[in-house]
Design an enzyme around this catalytic site. Structure first.
Site, PDB file in Angstrom:
ATOM      1  CE  LYS A  77      -4.193  -1.795   2.191  1.00  0.00           C
ATOM      2  NZ  LYS A  77      -5.137  -1.687   3.304  1.00  0.00           N
ATOM      3  CG  ASP A 113      -8.224   0.709   3.526  1.00  0.00           C
ATOM      4  OD1 ASP A 113      -9.129  -0.065   3.156  1.00  0.00           O
ATOM      5  OD2 ASP A 113      -7.013   0.439   3.432  1.00  0.00           O
TER       6      ASP A 113
END
Ligand code: NAP
Length: 319
Positions: A77, A113
């Site tokens: 990520k 997220d």
């Protein structure tokens, strides 16, 4: 339109996939494939197991005409940011991208997220939304367990939603300090209580929480991997009964919180963690990580397709 394993996929079919290592345990394929199928979009969601060495090549392959983009998971990520053409400001501030969109021959990076977490809280009536749709956690204290990638997204999300107080509790105090600095707050290491309630973040070591003062309207977010099935014990079903024995917070600490405390455990495998069992035994409202997973996935779907995600259909595949 769902494609069976081994079946040939037409070149006209769009591809999107998950870049990570490991990826086999992911719920994203069934979540996203159900959404594409429900809207009649000829797209296929694949698992792209990718080592660190292969990351640049895998990301470059997203520029192929049929590719919509990708999701990104552990451990890429952060490493993926310099490989993208344009990074959304929120993702840049967090320093993590979990969604890549191929648009007009460029690769765009986003973090869903963070808003996914807020949508999961809002859906459970935690926080408030004004008439313009702005979500606020004013009046809430967030006790954030963890300081890794998921905790970073959560810290930026809850501070952007004006949470009144943030307390970061992590095994490594140094990592907690770094996170507090990165979100732009001054931090106070335990055991001193916070004096400035809006701009100061308290930090604690996970195994020394005796000075953690519970505030009313607390939201405890577990963003550690404690309670998660170990990787060698990965399950691919949400219905299994097995629960890991470990919890990030001892019951002696949890019992000090007031009954209006809400707990979100980002772990969703197993669906019932030790922390959730402890919380429910104390009568506290508590949810696992599936609602957050659903909402981050729904936001990614909209970024790829430009269409509202069929939330109920997606939900039915994982809950
Ligand atoms: P990460 O970057 O590797 O961070 C792991 C965190 O867990 C760190 O804070 C680490 O503490 C802590 N930790 C690990 N083992 C520990 C132990 N034995 N005792 C105490 N603390 C421990 O991982 P991540 O990407 O943030 O993911 C964390 C969790 O969130 C995972 O369970 C993941 O599945 C979940 N997650 C869920 C969603 C969702 O949509 N529901 C989204 C993202 C992530 P140190 O800093 O001290 O090492």
């Amino acid at each position: 339109m769902a494609i069976q394993p081994g079946k040939t996929v037409s070149i006209a079919t769009r591809r999107v996939g998950l870049i990570g290592d490991p990826v086999a345990h992911s719920f994203s394929p069934r979540l996203q494939q159900a959404a594409f199928d429900a809207l009649g979009i000829a797209a296929y969601y694949e698992l792209w197991q990718t080592s660190a060495d292969a990351l640049a090549t895998q990301v470059a392959s997203l520029l192929q005409p049929y590719c919509l983009g990708a999701n990104v998971t552990i451990p890429h990520k952060e490493a993926v940011l310099p490989l993208l053409d344009i990074v959304d400001p929120l993702a840049a501030r967090i320093g993590a991208v979990n969604t890549i969109v191929h648009r007009d021959e460029y690769l765009y990076g986003y973090n869903t997220d963070a808003p996914g977490l807020l949508n999961a809280l809002a859906e459970h009536n935690v926080g408030t939304r004004d008439t313009q749709g702005n979500f606020s956690l004013k009046g809430h204290t967030v006790v954030l367990l963890g300081a890794g990638g998921a905790a970073r997204s959560a810290a930026f999300a809850v501070t952007s939603a004006s949470a009144t107080r943030l307390i970061i509790v992590n095994r490594s105090l140094e990592r907690a300090q770094r996170l507090a600095t990165d979100i732009g707050t001054r931090f106070i290491a335990s055991p001193l209580p916070s004096t400035d309630q809006t701009e100061t973040t308290q930090i604690f070591c996970l195994n020394d929480t005796k000075f953690l003062i519970p505030h009313p309207r607390s939201i405890i977010i577990n963003a550690t991997s404690v309670g998660m099935h170990s990787m060698h014990d990965v399950r691919t079903t949400t219905t299994q009964e097995h629960t890991e024995e470990t919890s990030p917070l001892p019951s002696e600490v949890l019992v000090r919180f007031t009954p209006d405390t809400f707990i979100l455990d980002m772990v969703y495998n197993p669906v019932q963690t030790r922390l959730l069992i402890q919380a429910r035994a104390l009568g506290l409202r508590a949810i696992n990580g599936l609602p957050m997973l659903l909402h981050q996935g729904a936001l990614a779907f909209t970024l790829w397709t430009g269409q509202p995600a069929p939330l109920d259909i997606m939900r039915s595949t994982i809950l």
